[in-house]
Design a protein around this motif. Structure first.
Motif, mmCIF file in Angstrom:
data_model
loop_
_atom_site.group_PDB
_atom_site.id
_atom_site.type_symbol
_atom_site.label_atom_id
_atom_site.label_comp_id
_atom_site.label_asym_id
_atom_site.label_seq_id
_atom_site.Cartn_x
_atom_site.Cartn_y
_atom_site.Cartn_z
ATOM 1 N N GLU A 108 -2.400 -1.719 -2.365
ATOM 2 C CA GLU A 108 -1.245 -1.293 -1.579
ATOM 3 C C GLU A 108 -1.374 0.135 -1.089
ATOM 4 O O GLU A 108 -0.588 0.574 -0.253
ATOM 5 N N GLY A 109 -2.330 0.863 -1.580
ATOM 6 C CA GLY A 109 -2.576 2.202 -1.078
ATOM 7 C C GLY A 109 -1.903 3.288 -1.888
ATOM 8 O O GLY A 109 -0.913 3.054 -2.590
ATOM 9 N N LYS B 37 -3.205 -7.935 8.678
ATOM 10 C CA LYS B 37 -1.808 -7.607 8.950
ATOM 11 C C LYS B 37 -1.372 -6.579 7.918
ATOM 12 O O LYS B 37 -1.721 -6.682 6.739
ATOM 13 N N LYS B 38 -0.604 -5.597 8.372
ATOM 14 C CA LYS B 38 -0.197 -4.546 7.442
ATOM 15 C C LYS B 38 1.271 -4.212 7.619
ATOM 16 O O LYS B 38 1.706 -3.848 8.713
ATOM 17 N N GLU B 42 2.209 -0.768 2.505
ATOM 18 C CA GLU B 42 1.381 -1.750 1.810
ATOM 19 C C GLU B 42 -0.027 -1.710 2.365
ATOM 20 O O GLU B 42 -0.256 -1.233 3.474
ATOM 21 N N GLY B 43 -0.972 -2.243 1.617
ATOM 22 C CA GLY B 43 -2.320 -2.357 2.135
ATOM 23 C C GLY B 43 -2.435 -3.523 3.099
ATOM 24 O O GLY B 43 -1.600 -4.423 3.105
ATOM 25 N N PRO B 44 -3.472 -3.535 3.948
ATOM 26 C CA PRO B 44 -3.676 -4.657 4.861
ATOM 27 C C PRO B 44 -3.943 -5.955 4.097
ATOM 28 O O PRO B 44 -4.552 -5.940 3.026
ATOM 29 N N THR B 45 -3.495 -7.061 4.633
ATOM 30 C CA THR B 45 -3.791 -8.364 4.054
ATOM 31 C C THR B 45 -4.521 -9.218 5.083
ATOM 32 O O THR B 45 -4.199 -9.188 6.275
ATOM 33 N N PHE B 46 -5.487 -9.961 4.606
ATOM 34 C CA PHE B 46 -6.293 -10.804 5.476
ATOM 35 C C PHE B 46 -5.438 -11.891 6.115
ATOM 36 O O PHE B 46 -4.611 -12.537 5.451
ATOM 37 N N LEU B 47 -5.664 -12.117 7.395
ATOM 38 C CA LEU B 47 -4.873 -13.102 8.131
ATOM 39 C C LEU B 47 -5.744 -14.285 8.565
ATOM 40 O O LEU B 47 -5.520 -15.420 8.180
ATOM 41 N N SER B 85 6.641 -9.009 12.211
ATOM 42 C CA SER B 85 6.670 -7.591 12.603
ATOM 43 C C SER B 85 5.830 -6.793 11.616
ATOM 44 O O SER B 85 6.135 -6.735 10.423
ATOM 45 N N ALA B 86 4.767 -6.204 12.119
ATOM 46 C CA ALA B 86 3.798 -5.496 11.272
ATOM 47 C C ALA B 86 2.772 -4.848 12.190
ATOM 48 O O ALA B 86 2.818 -5.004 13.413
ATOM 49 N N VAL B 87 1.840 -4.143 11.587
ATOM 50 C CA VAL B 87 0.698 -3.627 12.350
ATOM 51 C C VAL B 87 -0.469 -4.581 12.136
ATOM 52 O O VAL B 87 -0.758 -4.968 11.006
ATOM 53 N N TYR B 88 -1.128 -4.957 13.218
ATOM 54 C CA TYR B 88 -2.239 -5.893 13.154
ATOM 55 C C TYR B 88 -3.540 -5.163 13.490
ATOM 56 O O TYR B 88 -3.650 -4.502 14.522
#
Lengths: 115, 112
Positions: A108-109, B37-38, B42-47, B85-88
């Motif tokens: 999560e950073g 997706k982030k 939170e950390g990015p998660t694989f999509l 809604s997130a950063v991709y």
């Protein structure tokens, strides 16, 4: 829950302080990574460890010092940082260091603010 | 020089419509592409991912298209939901190189 845990989640430190970020993965992976994410910039790879051996450091300043005591734990030791080092530091792991279809899992950073 | 570019910093889409996120790359040696997706804090998660031997990969509401001649890939989300809604982030890799090369991300906002 991705199986990669980072502590602390937030850290504020002075430029003369020494602190450490910790990462632990519970996925049985062999490779671990430190990434830096600054606003509106691509993720920057800082360090890669494969089977506890450092593979790449990407010319990161020496004020960042990684440590990988075993395949499940990764540390980032911080010393005399600069305000521009303030960023989100992400730990990640993957089955091995060659991608070719591997998925990389992120923690999560740790939000770092240098004052 | 950025090898992976996401030229749209943000994108706003109505709920229920299609969201299309774009990514361009310059290195023709890349043979594997991923979308992450982030959410904030939170950390990015694989999509979803795609190999260069394919031109399309689908997983539920998410489809990734790859156009190798144009060095372009896109992520389609249909129908778009508020939770999207997130950063991709788009990322690329070449075989035998462990580095993922990342784009700068596109912030997707789904309007109710």
């Amino acid at each position: 829950e991705t199986g990669v845990t980072q502590t602390p989640r937030h850290l504020v430190m002075g430029m003369t302080n020494k602190k450490s970020l910790k990462c632990e993965q519970h996925l049985g992976h062999n490779a671990m990574y430190w990434y830096k994410q600054s606003a509106k910039k691509p993720l920057e790879l800082m360090f890669v460890y494969s089977l506890e051996e450092r593979v790449e450091n990407n010319s990161v300043p020496s004020r960042f010092s990684p440590e990988c005591p075993n395949s499940s734990h990764l540390f980032l030791h911080l010393h005399t940082l600069q305000p521009e080092d303030s960023a989100l530091y992400l730990c990640a792991s993957s089955q091995d260091r060659f991608y070719s279809g591997n998925t990389i899992y992120f923690g999560e950073g740790s939000w770092l603010t240098v004052v | 020089d950025q090898q992976v570019k996401q030229n749209s910093p943000s994108l706003s889409v109505q709920e229920g419509r299609i969201s299309i996120l774009n990514c361009d790359y310059t290195n023709s040696m890349f043979d594997y592409f991923l979308w992450y997706k982030k959410y904030p804090a939170e950390g990015p998660t694989f999509l979803i991912s795609i190999s260069s031997i394919k031109d399309k990969n689908e997983d539920g509401r998410f489809t990734v298209f790859l156009n190798k001649s144009a060095k372009h890939l896109s992520l389609h989300i249909v129908p778009s939901q508020p939770g999207d809604s997130a950063v991709y982030f788009c990322a690329a890799n070449m075989d035998s190189n462990y580095q993922l090369i990342w784009g700068a991300g596109t912030k997707l906002i789904i309007k109710p």
